[in-house]
Design an enzyme around this catalytic site. Structure first.
Site, PDB file in Angstrom:
ATOM      1  N   ASN A  80     -10.029  -0.152   0.146  1.00 50.32           N
ATOM      2  CA  ASN A  80      -8.570  -0.024   0.147  1.00 50.32           C
ATOM      3  C   ASN A  80      -8.037  -0.569  -1.183  1.00 50.32           C
ATOM      4  OD1 ASN A  80      -5.831  -0.307   0.497  1.00 50.32           O
ATOM      5  ND2 ASN A  80      -5.957  -1.269   2.514  1.00 50.32           N
TER       6      ASN A  80
ATOM      7  N   HIS B  35      -3.511   7.249   2.935  1.00 50.62           N
ATOM      8  CA  HIS B  35      -3.863   5.921   2.432  1.00 50.62           C
ATOM      9  C   HIS B  35      -5.241   5.564   2.964  1.00 50.62           C
ATOM     10  CE1 HIS B  35      -3.903   1.815   1.378  1.00 50.62           C
ATOM     11  NE2 HIS B  35      -3.661   1.348   2.585  1.00 50.62           N
TER      12      HIS B  35
ATOM     13  N   CYS C 146       0.820  -1.226   0.000  1.00 51.59           N
ATOM     14  CA  CYS C 146       0.000   0.000   0.000  1.00 51.59           C
ATOM     15  C   CYS C 146       0.847   1.267   0.000  1.00 51.59           C
ATOM     16  CB  CYS C 146      -0.937   0.003   1.190  1.00 51.59           C
ATOM     17  SG  CYS C 146      -2.076  -1.378   1.166  1.00 51.59           S
TER      18      CYS C 146
END
Ligand code: UT7
Length: 323
Positions: free
Chosen positions: A280, A250, A113
């Site tokens: 996500n 994020h 990520c």
């Protein structure tokens, strides 16, 4: 002093929506639990004929058009992904071919990520040393392909997507009023790599494996380290939190973002949020949040942006960009 300035941006989301109500039919969960514990309502899932590469190509084409550059004006493509189309070659070369770019070079990097920020950092260094002028930096993932759709701890969290920016060299004064990337900090902690890991891999098992996560531990690590690294990058550059116009975090969990904001003392109206509709999207998450903020007019030229990520590795990062 040469700065890497954002000259174009693009994004692509697959059409298929997977809602929390759809997930209720797949695992023992509820819309109420997912919304309350994560802030996510739906996510997009790549169609059978879509891949990380095809998503990345869509985002890249938009970014190029937005920057008014032709493919051969790009010197470098970096694609941050955890879900490449093939084990080899790099998916970035598929993007290069699809764009018709016959010069320069292209490669993938993997930092889960945090990948987009790692890619920005590599491109920024090539640009600031004068080695290249224009870079196409993409974050793209199809985590739906490595999610265990029977595991309610993880399958409610992730979605597919791609985001891209064009970075170009521009002469700055060497001060923090310059446009472009002002600072990036990257961190990793391999000792905690088992907290978020796939159950297999090319060399270990000759299979891609599925995502396994110790959610509560990752959550704690994220809140602590994302606020710490934000303080570090602000003080390194002589800023305070009041100087930040927009936080682009994020998009993993609304509770992680809220807790980080509370620790930092940043008001919620300065935060770009996409996770309710996108979930996500791993390497694409910050790139798509940036895109969302710019295209909705939340991010304006001259704004100071604070970017943050946290992902498998464990990896985490922070960035200061004047848009
Ligand atoms: O991008 C990479 C970084 N990743 C992250 O940042 C993710 C970090 N972690 C998280 O976001 C959260 O830890 C989760 C959303 C994954 C989980 O939320 P939590 O509040 O930490 O829940 P928990 O793991 O402590 O589980 C609480 C309860 C458990 O039941 P028991 O043991 O208390 O009976 C779980 O089994 O919730 C249960 N649970 C669920 N219930 C309904 C776990 N997942 C679900 C679900 N639906 N989908």
């Amino acid at each position: 002093m040469i700065r890497s300035v954002i000259k174009g941006f693009g994004a692509y989301l697959p059409e298929r929506r997977l809602t929390n109500f759809d997930l209720e039919k797949m695992v023992d969960t509820s819309d109420e639990w997912i919304v309350e514990r994560t802030g996510i309502r739906e996510r997009r899932i790549a169609a059978n004929d879509e891949t990380t590469g095809s998503l990345a190509i869509r985002a890249a084409r938009e970014a190029l058009a937005n920057a008014s550059l032709t493919p051969n004006q790009i010197d470098l493509i970096i694609l941050a992904t955890t879900t490449p189309d093939e084990t080899l070659p790099a998916t970035a070369t598929k993007v290069q071919a699809a764009l018709g770019m016959t010069s320069g070079f292209a490669f993938d990097i993997q930092a889960a990520c945090s990948g987009f920020m790692y890619a920005l950092s590599v491109a920024d260094n090539y640009i600031r040393t004068g080695a290249i002028r224009n870079a196409l930096v993409i974050g793209a993932d199809t985590l739906s392909r490595i999610v265990d759709w029977t595991d309610r701890n993880t399958c409610v969290l992730f979605g597919d997507g791609a985001g891209a920016v064009i970075l170009s060299a521009e002469e700055g004064q060497g001060t923090t009023t310059d446009s472009g990337i002002l600072s990036l900090i990257l961190r990793s902690d391999g000792a905690n790599r088992n907290m978020l890991i796939s159950s297999g891999g090319v060399s270990a098992s000759q299979s891609v494996g599925k995502i396994l996560m110790e959610g509560r531990e990752v959550f704690r690590f994220a809140v602590e380290n994302m606020s710490k690294i934000a303080h570090e990058i602000l003080s390194n550059n002589g800023f305070t939190i009041a100087d930040v116009d927009c936080l682009v975090p994020h998009q993993a969990n609304i509770r992680i973002i809220d807790a980080t904001c509370r620790k930092l003392g940043i008001p919620s109206d300065k935060v770009i949020l996409t996770l309710a509709d996108q979930g996500n999207t791993s390497g694409a998450s910050v790139a798509m949040a940036l895109y969302d903020g710019i295209t909705r007019g939340r991010i304006k030229h001259g704004d100071l942006l604070l970017l943050e990520t946290m992902g498998a590795g464990l990896t985490w990062s922070a960035g200061l960009i004047r848009y």
